[in-house]
Design a protein around this motif. Structure first.
Motif, mmCIF file in Angstrom:
data_model
loop_
_atom_site.group_PDB
_atom_site.id
_atom_site.type_symbol
_atom_site.label_atom_id
_atom_site.label_comp_id
_atom_site.label_asym_id
_atom_site.label_seq_id
_atom_site.Cartn_x
_atom_site.Cartn_y
_atom_site.Cartn_z
ATOM 1 N N LEU A 50 0.855 -1.191 0.000
ATOM 2 C CA LEU A 50 0.000 0.000 0.000
ATOM 3 C C LEU A 50 0.887 1.235 0.000
ATOM 4 N N ASN A 51 0.400 2.299 -0.608
ATOM 5 C CA ASN A 51 1.207 3.508 -0.754
ATOM 6 C C ASN A 51 1.122 4.412 0.470
ATOM 7 N N TYR A 52 1.926 4.074 1.478
ATOM 8 C CA TYR A 52 2.113 4.977 2.615
ATOM 9 C C TYR A 52 3.599 5.042 2.921
ATOM 10 N N SER A 53 4.071 6.241 3.230
ATOM 11 C CA SER A 53 5.503 6.447 3.425
ATOM 12 C C SER A 53 5.742 7.702 4.247
ATOM 13 N N PRO A 54 6.583 7.625 5.271
ATOM 14 C CA PRO A 54 6.947 8.828 6.023
ATOM 15 C C PRO A 54 8.028 9.647 5.322
ATOM 16 N N THR A 55 8.638 9.081 4.279
ATOM 17 C CA THR A 55 9.789 9.719 3.638
ATOM 18 C C THR A 55 9.431 10.435 2.352
ATOM 19 N N TYR A 56 8.661 9.795 1.504
ATOM 20 C CA TYR A 56 8.349 10.340 0.170
ATOM 21 C C TYR A 56 6.872 10.691 0.052
ATOM 22 N N ALA A 57 6.584 11.938 -0.271
ATOM 23 C CA ALA A 57 5.206 12.328 -0.559
ATOM 24 C C ALA A 57 4.691 11.558 -1.770
ATOM 25 N N HIS A 58 5.569 11.297 -2.744
ATOM 26 C CA HIS A 58 5.174 10.577 -3.953
ATOM 27 C C HIS A 58 4.609 9.191 -3.625
ATOM 28 N N ALA A 59 5.099 8.585 -2.552
ATOM 29 C CA ALA A 59 4.722 7.215 -2.201
ATOM 30 C C ALA A 59 3.744 7.168 -1.032
ATOM 31 N N ASP A 60 3.167 8.307 -0.688
ATOM 32 C CA ASP A 60 2.286 8.413 0.485
ATOM 33 C C ASP A 60 0.877 8.836 0.071
ATOM 34 N N GLY A 61 0.423 8.294 -1.075
ATOM 35 C CA GLY A 61 -0.831 8.782 -1.647
ATOM 36 C C GLY A 61 -2.093 8.171 -1.096
ATOM 37 N N LEU A 62 -1.988 7.119 -0.286
ATOM 38 C CA LEU A 62 -3.188 6.506 0.288
ATOM 39 C C LEU A 62 -3.664 7.358 1.453
ATOM 40 N N THR A 63 -4.842 7.938 1.321
ATOM 41 C CA THR A 63 -5.339 8.840 2.361
ATOM 42 C C THR A 63 -5.797 8.055 3.590
ATOM 43 N N LYS A 64 -5.911 8.760 4.699
ATOM 44 C CA LYS A 64 -6.272 8.125 5.975
ATOM 45 C C LYS A 64 -7.637 7.450 5.898
ATOM 46 N N ALA A 65 -8.602 8.114 5.295
ATOM 47 C CA ALA A 65 -9.952 7.542 5.225
ATOM 48 C C ALA A 65 -9.978 6.272 4.387
#
Length: 452
Positions: free
Chosen positions: A145-160
């Motif tokens: 799943l696309n979550y990442s503390p480092t890259y915004a590019h790889a952190d696209g899965l929203t909390k909801a």
């Protein structure tokens, strides 16, 4: 298929003609869409399986909602899809070596010809339940799943969306969930051979636009301001039906600077200056075409009356900047981290008495792309997180840096030779995409016979 191949080759077929053109051939929007879709299909079929296997992720789930798209999802949509539709879920399942990757759209619609729709709301109204059914049928060992503390590019899965997915996932499959950070980063930063071929033309477009703006066609010394040139670039890019992914910067360095020029810090935007003979001009400009970005900084000299070339001391200063580029790219090697490359390059520059600042980055789908950061202007000791990522082959980089040079001829003024060019790390080393600046642009242009 023949039409797609012709469109893909068109930029290459026109290479021999570009010497007689100001700007290389730019495709109409309809033809661009065909090229972009063909490139994406090739990436999904030939690039994605290897990336998934390298990271050990046998299922990648990407969730995007309309107008709040995951950065990765946006790179996987057909060219005519300008946004996700309602909730768009993409499911990629690696069926094993030699069997390829299954590509499904857990959505109301097929995703063009790239991903087959796998949800019929009439049979299962709940989209999440249908997704969980598909996951259970394939029983993956790792669900990325696309979550990442480092890259915004790889952190696209929203909390909801994350909460909803986890709510419906059975306990056994919850244990299989992992971050797809490295998979997302490598998908974004890795270019195919065909993309690199086309990148040559895109980079040439950017170079030609810069040269056109830094010429007597646009600049009349004593009249034209730096702001005039900035807006000319914006208008020219728009006229060509290209996009500027940031507002261009044009600034001046001169022997007797106007107020605010020599005193401003590197973090400040330059003020508006009237361009005068004897000025050293600098531009920072980036365009977007066929989904790929450029990021280029070049220098020009405004000739004084009677001059046929730039002063030797400015040409020498540019050569110092070129040497710093050589030092940096000589340290590139697959597997090294961005911080390692930065440390080695700065150490070598210090040995050669070059006052260096390095702040290079991957470039591709995004101007400041995913991948290893090689310094930032305010982080010359290394960049935590993104600087620890390893370099990969077939990644394009913006080789961005500056060398400080003292000019006795300008009353010991210290100037910055600010340069930036696209280059790609290949198994055979670093290659500049459409070359790099080794001579100052001259305003006005000087006929060859006048230089002799």
């Amino acid at each position: 298929m023949k039409k797609f191949l012709l469109l893909l080759l068109l930029p290459l077929l026109t290479t021999a003609q570009t010497k007689a053109q100001e700007i290389p051939n730019i495709l109409p929007l309809r033809d661009r869409a065909a090229v972009e879709d063909a490139l994406l299909q090739e990436r999904l079929e030939k690039l994605l399986p290897g990336l998934m296997r390298r990271e050990g992720i046998d299922m990648w789930v990407i969730v995007a909602r309309e107008y709040n798209e995951d950065p990765v999802a946006k790179t996987m949509l057909p060219a005519t899809w300008l946004a996700a539709r309602r909730r768009t879920i993409m499911l990629f399942h690696d069926k094993g070596t030699g069997k390829g990757v299954e590509k499904l759209a857990v959505a109301r619609y097929d995703i063009g010809n790239l991903m087959k729709g796998a949800w019929a709301p009439e049979q299962e109204p709940n989209q999440w339940k249908r997704l969980v059914q598909l996951i259970a049928e394939r029983n993956p060992k790792k669900i990325g799943l696309n979550y990442s503390p480092t890259y915004a590019h790889a952190d696209g899965l929203t909390k909801a969306e994350y909460d909803s997915l986890i709510h419906y996932l059975p306990a056994a499959h919850k244990k299989a969930v992992v971050s797809a950070e490295r998979l997302a980063v490598d998908w974004l930063q890795t270019r195919t051979e065909r993309e690199l071929d086309i990148y040559e033309q895109i980079s040439r477009m950017g170079h030609k636009i810069i040269a056109e703006g830094f010429s007597e066609k646009v600049i009349q010394p004593g009249v034209t301001t730096t702001e005039d040139v900035m807006w000319w670039y914006r208008e020219r890019i728009a006229d060509l039906k290209l996009d500027a992914w940031f507002h261009p910067t044009v600034d001046v360095q001169r022997a007797n600077p106007g107020a605010g020029d020599s005193q401003r810090s590197f973090s400040q935007r330059p003020g508006v200056e009237v361009i005068m003979p004897g000025d050293l001009l600098h531009v920072d400009l980036g365009i977007t075409y066929l989904g790929l970005n450029t990021d280029v900084q070049q220098l020009a000299y405004v000739l004084k009356p009677g001059e046929a070339e730039a002063p030797a001391y400015l040409r020498k200063a540019l050569a110092t900047g070129n040497r710093l580029q050589d030092i940096l790219t000589s340290k590139f090697k697959e597997g090294k981290t961005g911080n390692q490359v930065l440390k080695e390059a700065l150490a070598q520059a210090q040995k050669e008495k070059i006052i260096a600042s390095i702040y290079s980055h991957p470039i591709g789908y995004h101007g400041h792309g995913a991948g290893p950061a090689i310094g930032m202007w305010d982080m010359q000791q290394g960049v935590p997180g993104t600087g620890d990522y390893p370099l990969r082959h077939n990644t394009a980089y913006a080789i961005e840096l500056n060398a400080k040079v003292n000019l006795p001829e300008w009353n010991n003024k210290e100037i910055r030779v600010m340069l930036e060019e696209q280059a790609v790390l290949t198994p055979n080393g670093v290659r500049y995409i459409d070359g790099r600046q080794k001579e100052l642009l001259l305003i006005p242009r000087v006929a060859t016979h006048l230089k002799q």
